[in-house]
Design a protein around this motif. Sequence first.
Motif, short mmCIF file in Angstrom:
data_model
loop_
_atom_site.label_atom_id
_atom_site.label_comp_id
_atom_site.label_asym_id
_atom_site.label_seq_id
_atom_site.Cartn_x
_atom_site.Cartn_y
_atom_site.Cartn_z
N LEU A 8 0.91 -1.15 0.01
CA LEU A 8 0.12 0.05 0.06
C LEU A 8 0.86 1.23 -0.10
CD1 LEU A 8 -3.12 0.06 0.12
CD2 LEU A 8 -2.81 0.90 2.46
N THR A 9 0.69 2.17 -0.90
CA THR A 9 1.45 3.27 -0.92
C THR A 9 0.73 4.78 -0.46
OG1 THR A 9 0.48 3.97 -3.27
CG2 THR A 9 2.41 2.45 -3.08
N GLY A 69 -3.50 5.66 -0.05
CA GLY A 69 -3.99 6.11 0.96
C GLY A 69 -4.64 7.17 0.68
N ARG A 70 -4.24 8.21 0.14
CA ARG A 70 -5.10 9.37 -0.28
C ARG A 70 -6.14 9.12 -1.15
NH1 ARG A 70 0.43 11.68 -0.16
NH2 ARG A 70 0.83 11.00 -2.50
N LEU A 71 -6.13 8.04 -2.16
CA LEU A 71 -7.15 7.64 -2.71
C LEU A 71 -8.21 6.92 -2.06
CD1 LEU A 71 -8.14 7.27 -5.82
CD2 LEU A 71 -7.09 5.32 -5.80
N LEU A 72 -7.86 6.31 -1.19
CA LEU A 72 -8.98 5.66 -0.43
C LEU A 72 -9.59 6.42 0.60
CD1 LEU A 72 -6.94 2.19 0.42
CD2 LEU A 72 -9.10 2.29 -0.82
N ARG A 105 -10.49 9.22 -0.06
CA ARG A 105 -11.73 9.86 -0.71
C ARG A 105 -13.13 9.20 -0.43
NH1 ARG A 105 -9.21 10.64 -6.53
NH2 ARG A 105 -11.55 11.00 -7.18
N TYR A 106 -12.96 7.93 -0.21
CA TYR A 106 -14.28 7.07 -0.37
C TYR A 106 -14.50 6.63 1.12
CZ TYR A 106 -13.32 7.34 -5.28
OH TYR A 106 -12.94 8.01 -6.59
N CYS A 107 -13.76 6.53 2.13
CA CYS A 107 -14.22 5.98 3.20
C CYS A 107 -13.27 6.62 4.50
CB CYS A 107 -13.99 4.47 3.26
SG CYS A 107 -12.34 3.71 2.84
N GLU A 108 -13.86 6.25 5.73
CA GLU A 108 -13.07 6.98 6.55
C GLU A 108 -12.31 5.93 7.55
OE1 GLU A 108 -16.59 8.12 9.00
OE2 GLU A 108 -16.51 10.08 8.31
N GLY A 146 -3.78 10.05 7.93
CA GLY A 146 -4.91 10.37 8.83
C GLY A 146 -6.04 9.58 8.45
N VAL A 147 -6.02 8.16 8.08
CA VAL A 147 -6.88 7.11 7.78
C VAL A 147 -6.94 6.22 9.14
CG1 VAL A 147 -7.97 5.44 6.21
CG2 VAL A 147 -6.73 7.42 5.26
N ALA A 148 -8.07 5.91 9.45
CA ALA A 148 -8.09 4.91 10.68
C ALA A 148 -8.08 3.51 10.15
CB ALA A 148 -9.64 4.97 11.34
#
Length: 604
Positions: free
Chosen positions: A290-291, A295-298, A300-303, A330-332
Amino acid sequence: MTGRIAEDKIQEIRERTDIVEIVSSYLPLRRAGANHLGLCPFHAEKTPSFNVNAARQIFHCFGCGVGGNVFSFLMRLEGLSFPDAVRRLGEKVGIEVEEEAPSAEELQQRQEQEQLARVTEVACEFYHRTLLEEKEGAPGRRYLRQRGYDGEIARQFRLGFAPDRWEALAGHLAAKGFDPRWARELGLIRPREGRGDFDLFRRRLLFPIIDLQGRVAAFGGRVLDDGLPKYLNSSESRLYHKGRLLFGLYQAREAMRRGGEGIVVEGYFDQLALHRAGFPQTVATCGTALTPEHGRLLKRYCERLLLLFDQDEAGRRATFRAMDVLLAEGVAAAVVTLDPGDDPDSFLRRCGAEEMRRRLGAARPVMEVFIEQTLAEHGEEIEGRARAVQEILPRLRRLPDEIERNLYLRALSERTGVELAVLRRQGSASETAAVSATRAVSPSQGRAPAAPPARRGAGAGMKSQLWLLQLMVADPQIHQRVAREGVARFFFSPDHRHLAELLLRLGDVEQLPGALHSDALSEEQKALLSGILVKDENKFADHPEQVVEGCLQAVEKERLKQRIAELDLLIRRAEQEEDQSRHSAYQAERIQINRKLKSRDGQI
């Protein structure tokens, strides 16, 4: 689609488009005062916090903080680029989007991109038809049936099969009139000296990797037996960067938005197995860890993301590499545990969807798992525990939530026997260098690093800055006062200060919504601005000057509190460097500030 879109055309489309009508085509809205209110499409919520303002043609969600204008709404919801969003809206309102002539170099690049995209599309159609209809695709159909998959999922993900021939695709593309250099660049065919081109994929089940616009960018291929390599991916190209695309995201993004949660796996069949079992929010990496771009792409769609990797040492390493990436973004994230030796596909075949649902529900925070495994790995000896603590602390410092960070520090203290004060001091001492490198020097105290920024919405000082910006928008006299006395007096946060300067520069408040698609603002600043613009302008209409004075007091108090935080860092640094002179000066200044805060009961 070969050049730039003129600014006056963008403006015309914006003026002819009704954001309420556009948003209403995606979700129900109801009138609530000056705004329209609905459930946010960008995160899961039960109480509506998504506001659409018809007068200013903007939206803002007070739940997740996203905001913008009609273009950014469509870009975020559909995964479109800005030019594509403009074209889509232009079609809706009947405006033909003419484009300014590109340079010769730009035109050539676009034409080459389109040619590459045509080649991948034709290749996908060839492989897909072979799997579903041709005699040569029988081994692929049989393999899918053996693993429990039918034609529906093959069609949904456009699965294909590469015939067991050296020149199947090369010959097909030649018959279609394509120059072989395009397929060579994509890595789909390769040259042989004196014998023409040969196919990369032969006798493999193929998984098209599709971008967010639904275009085929690359392929992953799996052997049907025990041959090696088990998986083979087409090479990176102008269309495909494996660190930026995820298999299944095109199909999963709506489910991610609805549930606010995504599942990340490592294998194509793991993704298909979870999707088939009723977990459509699943994506897979394409042969890479995972890059940050992932992370930035995901984000956009979920927390929140559930990490569901193999239950072996390689899977453990991949999980903690993903943790580092997601913490920075900053993604949980949480870790799903399966039985030893299982991957998601084998677990579902053995235990079923309900047991998988239970395991997903029992996912543990990735930081908790990391701490537990790091401590276990280093053992109970003193030296081992010390090494484990040194490895854990840098990760804890990346947690954005102070309460969560503090709870983990307390748990780490209990597990290791290291006093909580020591852990905090060790973390702060290591953090000093990062603070110095990332924050600007305080204008009033040139010798000191600024304190870490307060989180948006935390404390009276941050809230007061928001109110001051609202007053600048709503009241011309307050706008003039800020211009007269200077932005620095009213705002300490860089983002709020930047917006105040924008307000002063534009003069006309009605121009503010147009700034929401400007590159001059960061995403955080755009979110702040949209939140300000959807608020009720009359909120402070009765006593605006009194509100300003109260805000100024709160801002000044926050400045002093930030200075205390700076001084605490500087005092610790002086202690470590045994500089008694600086230590005494910092202590004296800290005492003076504390007295100032207490003397007026917190009021400056």
